[in-house]
Design an enzyme around this catalytic site. Sequence first.
Site, PDB file in Angstrom:
ATOM      1  CG  ASP A 176      37.076  -0.053  48.030  1.00 13.50           C
ATOM      2  OD1 ASP A 176      38.289  -0.221  47.851  1.00 13.50           O
ATOM      3  OD2 ASP A 176      36.263  -0.980  48.127  1.00 13.50           O
ATOM      4  CG  ASP A 280      40.935  -2.609  44.676  1.00 13.15           C
ATOM      5  OD1 ASP A 280      40.399  -3.618  45.174  1.00 13.15           O
ATOM      6  OD2 ASP A 280      41.191  -2.491  43.465  1.00 13.15           O
ATOM      7  CD  GLU A 348      41.942  -6.451  47.252  1.00 13.02           C
ATOM      8  OE1 GLU A 348      41.029  -7.250  47.004  1.00 13.02           O
ATOM      9  OE2 GLU A 348      42.356  -5.618  46.422  1.00 13.02           O
ATOM     10  CG  HIS A 415      32.966  -6.451  46.889  1.00 13.38           C
ATOM     11  ND1 HIS A 415      33.825  -6.160  47.911  1.00 13.38           N
ATOM     12  CD2 HIS A 415      33.592  -6.089  45.745  1.00 13.38           C
ATOM     13  CE1 HIS A 415      34.928  -5.644  47.405  1.00 13.38           C
ATOM     14  NE2 HIS A 415      34.817  -5.595  46.097  1.00 13.38           N
ATOM     15  CG  ASP A 416      35.762  -9.111  44.809  1.00 13.51           C
ATOM     16  OD1 ASP A 416      34.886  -8.732  44.010  1.00 13.51           O
ATOM     17  OD2 ASP A 416      36.782  -8.439  45.062  1.00 13.51           O
TER      18      ASP A 416
END
Length: 644
Positions: A176, A280, A348, A415-416
């Site tokens: 990430d 990200d 993303e 994870h969000d």
Amino acid sequence: MNSFFKLALYSIGSLVFGPALAIYLTFFGDFYTLSLKYEFLQIISDDWDIVLHFGLFWIGFYCMLSMLYEYRKIKNKAPKLDWWQTEVIYQIYVRSFFDSDNDGSGDLRGIIQKLDYVKSLGIRAIWITPIYPSGGKDGGYDVTSLTEIDPLYGSMNDFDELVNEIHKRDMYLLLDFIPNHTSNLHHWFKESSKNHSHNPYRDYYVWYPSEDKINPPNNWISVFGESAWTYCETRKAWYLHQFLKEQPDLNFRCDAVKNEIEKCMRFWLEEKNVDGFRIDALRHLFEDKNLDNEPVVNDARKETMEYSDLRHTKTADQPETYELLSQWRSMFDEISKKTNRSKALIVECTSELNAIGKYYFYNNRPNANFALNFEFCSLDVNGVGFKPRNVKKIITNYHKHLPKKCWSNWQLGNHDQKRVATRIGSENVDLANALNLLVGGTAVVYNGEEIGMQDLPKDKLTFEQCMDESGKKFGPEKYADKSRDFCRSPMQWSGDVNAGFSKCDKTWLPIHPNYKIKNVESEEKNENSHLKVFKDLVNLRQLASFQWGSYQPVVVNDAIFSFLRKAYGFPPFLVAMNFSDSPTQTNLAISSDIAPRAYVVYYKKGSTVPIDSELDYKIKSSLLTKSLKLNPLDLIILTWTATE
């Protein structure tokens, strides 16, 4: 013989013999007439006249058909796919995966210890969430250094060992990477906050000089709510943060910032030999140079404006973002060539679907290998219901906006997002995983989805235990509705203490209370578990038609969702599932693409509730596609002989 050579040969044959015969028949009629002009043809008898007459015709005709056949073979030839296209990508939320040193938090050595488990799933690509030192405000996404390891997760030596162990198993590692912002504790920001003109870090962030400490420069709202601007007393200026105030945005119009970020990327790709990045918050890299206000949605006028109340035409998806992404892609390609190992650039992208094309190509230059697709994340009992027609609409709409020859991808959560079992019910997990893994493109899977993990119950996380600052800022009364901690609870490995995640007294987040029955160890022993189904599906997607074949919806109604995956020259696969709570019979033979008789490749019984008419489809047994019966939540995959 090479197909391209055959195509050339047959093309010459069909172009020479066909026209030759046509000219001969048109202008000369027969060989006798032709022999009056050319003496050497007088030796040809009438019998040979007929033989040559038809011989030329059939040679030309054969060459023409062969040319078409070879052209079709080349057109439909199996593509050379890269690892990021063929492999399922398994997202590991590091702090919640496995704790090797029993301090309550997952770490790098914990991942090393569980690599064989990941590979046993049939998965060979891993994406790990941020492991950099951070300010601790946004789960590692508020970075204080992009080239170091947070001691919470281990050391650089641990990371080097992780990379070696991953590559030793012929697996791949994605990091990430967070280029849009840093922590306010990063030394770049500390230096940039100092108010002197010769400061080399002066332009590293987006600043707006002002003596007015009350009114921000414009109406921009951060993703987490409230103004996207915070006043800095020492600098006498406002700074931009599109997320938390502790996450100031970098200024990519500053060449020094571009160089710093590229240097950080090269460190991991070249020196540390990682296989690529999941980048990200990419859409936020640039913002309007003039800092103009953003338009308000439906003229909303609220006392407290939220992110969704604005149209983000000034703070997202700016042309300079696409241009910078093109430069990064060139760098990735250069490093791939130099290291002889393909480096993946995955971004993303939470933009509207009509904007995703520019993340793939911009000004005829390639950008990302693919932009992450979150469309399945909208499936929710409280939102877009998990219904066949809704699923079809999501897939069709995504394919409609995906540019030609661009690679698709799917994911159910991360994870969000709330976990898929929480959003649509545990009973639907197998069907959801089948969609994610089989509709086409790359599948991204959040750790724990393979066993159907659920969000931590709201009453099992107190305000004091809440670790997510973006949720905690809403206070004791609203944090439970806003915090992302609930989908980040530790991985459930066994029925032992702390679900086998850690032997410490207290884990960083509470363990889900259902861990004694829902865990990896128990599901490995159960032939009908989510884990067993998941492994079977991952194994099936290695077949050509699932890897790169076309996608075609077949029967979609209130109960049934079915689709065909088909690759030229390989067996096709018809996937059908019953979303309803009642047995149903359907006719799948609605087009010539569907064979009247098919063979069972895979069958998963859905509902565990006793049904009057039990079905028990055996692998390799045949059935008629015009009268397929499925019980509630059943999943079946059929095939027939490949046709060319």
